[in-house]
Design a protein around this motif. Structure first.
Motif, PDB file in Angstrom:
ATOM      1  N   CYS A 127      14.019   5.684 -19.378  1.00 16.79           N
ATOM      2  CA  CYS A 127      14.817   6.367 -20.438  1.00 16.79           C
ATOM      3  C   CYS A 127      15.704   7.694 -19.485  1.00 16.79           C
ATOM      4  O   CYS A 127      17.042   7.562 -19.723  1.00 16.79           O
ATOM      5  CB  CYS A 127      13.952   7.544 -21.242  1.00 16.79           C
ATOM      6  SG  CYS A 127      12.713   6.467 -22.281  1.00 16.79           S
ATOM      7  N   HIS A 129      12.187   6.384 -31.644  1.00 13.50           N
ATOM      8  CA  HIS A 129      12.228   6.394 -30.120  1.00 13.50           C
ATOM      9  C   HIS A 129      10.793   7.295 -29.986  1.00 13.50           C
ATOM     10  O   HIS A 129      10.182   6.936 -28.915  1.00 13.50           O
ATOM     11  CB  HIS A 129      13.439   7.452 -29.282  1.00 13.50           C
ATOM     12  CG  HIS A 129      13.407   8.804 -29.820  1.00 13.50           C
ATOM     13  ND1 HIS A 129      14.177   9.017 -30.926  1.00 13.50           N
ATOM     14  CD2 HIS A 129      13.069   9.917 -29.286  1.00 13.50           C
ATOM     15  CE1 HIS A 129      14.179  10.483 -31.037  1.00 13.50           C
ATOM     16  NE2 HIS A 129      13.375  11.030 -30.216  1.00 13.50           N
ATOM     17  N   LEU A 140       8.897   6.727 -19.036  1.00 16.52           N
ATOM     18  CA  LEU A 140       9.640   7.769 -19.479  1.00 16.52           C
ATOM     19  C   LEU A 140      10.713   8.563 -18.582  1.00 16.52           C
ATOM     20  O   LEU A 140      11.841   8.267 -18.945  1.00 16.52           O
ATOM     21  CB  LEU A 140       8.733   8.711 -20.012  1.00 16.52           C
ATOM     22  CG  LEU A 140       9.436  10.023 -20.418  1.00 16.52           C
ATOM     23  CD1 LEU A 140      10.325   9.940 -21.569  1.00 16.52           C
ATOM     24  CD2 LEU A 140       8.250  11.092 -21.060  1.00 16.52           C
ATOM     25  N   ARG A 180       3.796   4.414 -23.634  1.00 15.70           N
ATOM     26  CA  ARG A 180       2.765   5.192 -23.152  1.00 15.70           C
ATOM     27  C   ARG A 180       1.113   4.704 -23.145  1.00 15.70           C
ATOM     28  O   ARG A 180       0.538   4.271 -22.254  1.00 15.70           O
ATOM     29  CB  ARG A 180       2.460   6.242 -23.798  1.00 15.70           C
ATOM     30  CG  ARG A 180       1.639   7.368 -23.212  1.00 15.70           C
ATOM     31  CD  ARG A 180       1.821   8.825 -23.951  1.00 15.70           C
ATOM     32  NE  ARG A 180       1.133   8.804 -25.049  1.00 15.70           N
ATOM     33  CZ  ARG A 180       1.044   9.897 -25.862  1.00 15.70           C
ATOM     34  NH1 ARG A 180       1.783  11.041 -25.477  1.00 15.70           N
ATOM     35  NH2 ARG A 180       0.536  10.092 -27.121  1.00 15.70           N
ATOM     36  N   LEU A 228       8.207   5.184 -27.528  1.00 14.30           N
ATOM     37  CA  LEU A 228       7.683   6.077 -26.531  1.00 14.30           C
ATOM     38  C   LEU A 228       5.961   5.885 -26.451  1.00 14.30           C
ATOM     39  O   LEU A 228       5.272   5.595 -25.419  1.00 14.30           O
ATOM     40  CB  LEU A 228       8.073   7.448 -26.371  1.00 14.30           C
ATOM     41  CG  LEU A 228       9.662   7.593 -25.537  1.00 14.30           C
ATOM     42  CD1 LEU A 228       9.899   9.062 -25.743  1.00 14.30           C
ATOM     43  CD2 LEU A 228       9.219   7.313 -24.330  1.00 14.30           C
TER      44      LEU A 228
END
Lengths: 334, 148
Positions: free
Chosen positions: B90, B55, B86, B63, B59
């Motif tokens: 998430c 993960h 995010l 990003r 991420l």
């Protein structure tokens, strides 16, 4: 040749784990049995080594000195280069262990034209100290897998090490440093023909095993990811003596196998210098044999001398028969 | 053995040092982290095993794609379109940072610095109510460690 042998050995390690875990699925063997066994070999082997060393008598003060020893009060002496008492020995030992002081003195001989020139050569010192401190930091950092809650200093160390926030997960500075240092230490042996000639497989093997350990660790952190939560459950299981081999990628088992191999190899290889330095009579004694009469070697027994009187007593008859004079002093006062 | 007075303490120190993990953990329970999974959803962005493993890399990719390339849609391995965010993705499903992300991260002592800037749902809820003061103080005491 040595380098090739070591390289083949290390590659064989990888293949063994790849077959053992990746194909045969022997997670219990490679994750639990081998690491525990290797740790025991390390622990018992090192203690055994120390006991064996301690049994060897050191009948002479064979201190390495490179400075003026204690003499007249008006002669300036060098406390560190020629330690006179235990305090100075300890000081010198601390600097040796923490700063590699004797490596710092390293010289390089070179033939320039007709002259043989000795010059200061600090690269070996730099490579060695970078390597050892990086390794030590990495070792400390790994304590986060063996503690819960993780002690604050270990967490701070981790954050300092990943200070630059490069990538995600962050790149550790020590990972870069140890790779660079290992590469230097390896190339140093290859580049210089004299050094290459005296380098044996046992010089390359520790280097390559640590390479394997470091590279597998970096690959695991940044490329072939594993489930770190499961890994920590496993490592905590190891120290609580009910481990369960984790269902993670082979790369983790390769990492653990390199670690196990390194631990098991420790007591049998040059790596024992970790403890050997403390047992070196050239470093752990005070150079005071001109001031202190040291115990003779333990096997030294006072020889049995025979005085003239005893000898005369033994051969008295023969002496008288042949008319030799008898020393009356032997019988005078008793 | 010669110099037993020095050698034996040395051996003891060595043994204590290399067995630190064993005796510091002795008698302590080894907890198992149990992050609270969302009830109303069945599937994560990718498979569960993939998420547990990767993960952070995911991420990072999100990003990078959003901030550098202005791409905001991620297509997962099943071809589903997902909003790369995010806070908004998430944590739309994993509604509590404390009961989900932090549970594992505390366990392995990971400190993602993302929350210096991104706002976890707990904090957002605080803003909607009257606890603003203490939260803004807390937020301003946290210095962003870095930006992308």
């Amino acid at each position: 040749m040595g380098a090739v042998f070591a390289l083949v050995t290390v590659l064989a390690f990888v293949i063994v784990v790849y077959v053992g875990v990746g194909i045969a699925g022997l997670r219990g063997l490679f994750g639990i049995v081998i690491p525990y066994a290797a740790f025991l070999v390390f622990l018992i082997g090192m203690v055994y080594r120390m006991i064996e060393w301690a049994k060897i008598p050191v009948p002479f003060r064979i201190v390495t000195t490179c400075g003026q020893q204690k003499s007249f009060r008006w002669v300036k002496r060098s406390r560190l280069e020629s330690p006179y008492n235990n305090f100075e020995v300890v000081l010198r030992m601390i600097l040796e262990v923490f700063a590699f002081r004797s490596l710092f003195r390293n010289l390089k001989a070179e033939i320039k034209g007709p002259n043989l020139i000795y010059g200061s050569y600090k690269w070996l010192w730099l490579g060695a100290i970078a390597f050892h401190y990086a390794f030590f930091t990495i070792l400390l950092r790994h304590f986060r897998f063996f503690s819960y809650p993780v002690p604050e200093p270990i967490q701070i160390l981790d954050q300092i090490d990943s200070f630059f926030h490069i990538g995600l997960p962050h790149l550790y500075m020590t990972d870069v440093v140890i790779l660079a240092a290992l590469t230097f230490l390896f190339l140093r042996r290859l580049a210089d023909p004299k050094l290459r000639y005296i380098s044996l497989a046992s010089d390359y093997l520790p280097l390559f095993m640590i390479y394997g350990l470091v590279i597998s660790g970096i690959l695991m952190r940044h490329f072939f990811k594993v489930d770190v939560t499961q890994v920590k459950e496993f490592t905590l299981g190891l120290v609580h003596f009910h481990p369960k081999a984790p269902q993670v990628g082979v790369i983790f088992y390769i990492h653990i196998f390199f670690l196990s191999a390194l631990m098991a190899y420790f007591p049998f290889s040059k790596l024992v210098h970790m403890l050997g330095v403390f047992f070196s009579p050239t470093r752990n004694l005070a150079n005071n044999s001109r001031a202190v009469r040291h115990q003779p070697a333990p096997w030294w027994k006072k020889p049995k001398f025979k005085t003239y009187c005893e000898w005369q007593e033994e051969f008295k008859e023969q002496l008288i028969e042949s008319g030799q004079p008898i020393d009356e002093d032997c019988y005078e006062k008793k | 053995m010669h110099d037993a007075g020095k050698v034996i303490p040395g051996i003891i120190a060595f043994v204590l040092f290399v067995t630190v993990p064993f005796w510091t953990n002795f008698g302590k329970a080894a907890p198992k982290p149990q992050p609270e999974l969302p009830k109303e959803y069945k599937k994560c962005v990718e498979s569960k095993e993939f998420m547990r493993r990767e993960h952070m890399k995911l991420l990072r990719k999100w990003r990078y794609d959003v901030v550098r390339n202005n791409m905001r849609v991620y297509i997962n391995s099943e071809g589903r379109l997902i909003n790369m965010s995010l806070q908004n993705e998430c944590l739309r499903c994993h509604t509590s940072k404390k009961k989900f992300c932090d549970v594992c991260h505390d366990y392995v002592a990971a400190h993602p610095y993302c929350w210096n800037c991104h706002i976890p749902p707990e904090e957002k809820k605080g803003w909607a109510t009257k606890e603003v003061k203490s939260l803004t103080e807390e937020a301003s005491s946290k210095q962003p460690a870095s930006h992308h």
